[in-house]
Write an enzyme that holds these catalytic residues in place. Structure first.
Site, short mmCIF file in Angstrom:
data_model
loop_
_atom_site.label_atom_id
_atom_site.label_comp_id
_atom_site.label_asym_id
_atom_site.label_seq_id
_atom_site.Cartn_x
_atom_site.Cartn_y
_atom_site.Cartn_z
N ASP A 68 -0.24 5.04 1.04
CA ASP A 68 -0.48 6.01 2.11
C ASP A 68 -0.32 5.37 3.49
OD1 ASP A 68 -1.16 8.35 0.63
OD2 ASP A 68 -3.08 7.41 0.12
N ASP B 43 0.86 -1.17 0.00
CA ASP B 43 0.00 0.00 0.00
C ASP B 43 0.91 1.24 0.00
OD1 ASP B 43 -2.37 1.64 0.66
OD2 ASP B 43 -1.47 1.77 2.65
C1 M7G Z 1 -12.73 8.66 -3.83
N1 M7G Z 1 -11.95 8.86 -2.63
C2 M7G Z 1 -11.51 7.88 -1.79
N2 M7G Z 1 -10.82 8.41 -0.78
C3 M7G Z 1 -10.14 7.73 0.33
O1 M7G Z 1 -8.85 7.42 -0.13
C4 M7G Z 1 -8.42 6.15 0.35
C5 M7G Z 1 -7.44 5.63 -0.63
O2 M7G Z 1 -7.27 4.29 -0.45
P1 M7G Z 1 -5.89 3.58 -0.30
O3 M7G Z 1 -4.80 4.33 -0.96
O4 M7G Z 1 -6.08 2.20 -0.68
O5 M7G Z 1 -5.77 3.51 1.24
P2 M7G Z 1 -5.02 4.35 2.32
O6 M7G Z 1 -5.29 5.79 2.05
O7 M7G Z 1 -5.62 3.81 3.57
O8 M7G Z 1 -3.59 3.97 2.18
C6 M7G Z 1 -9.72 5.37 0.49
O9 M7G Z 1 -9.61 4.44 1.53
C7 M7G Z 1 -10.77 6.44 0.76
O10 M7G Z 1 -11.08 6.54 2.14
C8 M7G Z 1 -10.81 9.74 -0.95
N3 M7G Z 1 -10.22 10.70 -0.22
C9 M7G Z 1 -10.35 11.99 -0.63
N4 M7G Z 1 -9.78 12.94 0.09
N5 M7G Z 1 -11.02 12.32 -1.76
C10 M7G Z 1 -11.63 11.39 -2.56
O11 M7G Z 1 -12.21 11.71 -3.58
C11 M7G Z 1 -11.52 10.04 -2.12
MG MG Z 2 -2.70 3.07 3.68
#
Ligand code: M7G
Ligand code: MG
Length: 320
Positions: A52, A50
């Site tokens: 973030d 992953d």
């Molecule tokens: C469509 N969308 C999804 N997310 C969030 O972005 C995360 C990206 O998912 P990830 O990169 O798999 O997970 P992590 O951030 O836990 O490493 C998702 O879990 C959502 O909660 C979002 N966050 C923001 N700020 N804006 C968006 O449009 C948006």
């Molecule tokens: Mg993450």
């Protein structure tokens, strides 16, 4: 895997796994799988991570909050006046659904598709200079876990493919990795990338990567799939419970070792993390554990191929 085999490494000899903050539910199983990895060598390995708060830190030394990949974009100055407000509205509606412990996954999937679709629609119809993302991402190139560079150097030297999976915004992910100088040829980013049409933003490119399809099934038939589908020894790293499934889609016979970084609400989350990940690292802001595992694989590889010079003294067993 025969415990009496010469070179078999026991759990208690791997120092980094015996630290207080390293929690392991089934030490025997982890020991077995690590020995499989060691015997299989780098040729059979792949890593899936992953982005973030897995490659970036969950907590920085200076206390500065690390933005997520979407957060880096939302922080850009030239976005239309109501962009942030609208995006926050979507977040406040869908985020609770995403993490609702009671709703079944198939139901959640519909909502997630809705969220990413609406977010794509919102991210449309205005000009945007990608250099703004580079500016924002530049702040976080030093917010990667300690010794991320060393980890990625080893992965490159051992020619182990790394898949960085993000349901966030790929442009931010790539920019951070690039500015940190770790976007090596063996590193592939699968994520949502901005699309342009006639000089204007036009949402995200296909396929949509959301929380619940963030796994190797989306690779089916791709060039990357061809590259990795015979690599049946897999290290998976993530900070969210869902990240543990990122290797879904690989052959059933694969050996998968799941490392979870747990930081928030440690007590409340501990049981679930322990049931989901093979190794749970509590408030560990380093890459030391994955490095130690690679060190063991690398050391055996060098014993078999003595003509290959050791490339990183820190990865020798004595330093683990
Ligand atoms: C469509 N969308 C999804 N997310 C969030 O972005 C995360 C990206 O998912 P990830 O990169 O798999 O997970 P992590 O951030 O836990 O490493 C998702 O879990 C959502 O909660 C979002 N966050 C923001 N700020 N804006 C968006 O449009 C948006
Ligand atoms: Mg993450």
């Amino acid at each position: 895997m025969d415990e009496n085999r010469v070179g078999y490494v026991s759990f208690q000899d791997i120092l980094s796994l015996n630290q207080e903050h390293c929690k392991v539910r089934d030490r025997q199983a982890v020991e077995r799988i690590i020995n499989e990895f060691i015997w299989g060598g780098p040729e059979r390995m792949q890593m899936v991570s992953d982005f973030d708060f897995t490659i970036t830190k969950q907590r920085t030394d200076d206390g500065i909050a690390v933005l997520s990949s979407f957060g880096i974009f939302n922080n850009c100055k030239s976005l239309p006046p109501h962009y942030k407000e609208e995006s926050d509205k979507l977040f406040n509606k869908y985020r609770p659904i995403e993490i609702d412990p009671h709703m079944p996954i198939p139901e959640k999937v519909q909502y997630m598709i809705e969220w990413w679709t609406k977010s794509g629609q919102l991210t449309s119809g205005f000009p945007f200079d990608l250099a703004e993302i580079d500016q924002g991402a530049g702040q976080f190139k030093n917010a990667l876990r300690d010794r991320t560079h060393e980890l990625f150097d080893s992965l490159r030297q051992l020619q182990i493919p790394v898949l960085v999976f993000s349901a966030g915004l790929g442009n931010s992910v790539v920019s951070v990795l690039q500015q940190a100088n770790i976007l090596y040829p063996n590193v592939k980013v699968i994520s949502n990338f901005l699309k342009y049409s006639d000089g204007m933003l036009a949402g995200f490119q296909e396929p949509m990567i959301h929380t619940f399809n963030k796994n190797e099934t989306v690779l089916d038939g791709s060039e990357y799939y061809e590259l990795v589908h015979t690599r049946d020894h897999i290290i998976v790293m993530g900070d969210s419970l869902g990240d543990a499934h990122m290797a879904a889609g690989v052959p059933a016979s694969s050996h998968i070792l799941k490392i979870g970084f747990l930081f928030e609400h440690v007590e409340a989350n501990m049981e679930k993390y322990m049931n989901t990940f093979d190794i749970v690292l509590v408030d560990d802001q380093t890459m030391d554990v994955p490095r130690a595992l690679l060190g063991l694989i690398e050391r055996r590889h060098q014993l078999r191929h003595p003509h290959i010079a050791p490339n990183d003294a820190a990865l020798q067993l004595s330093a683990l």
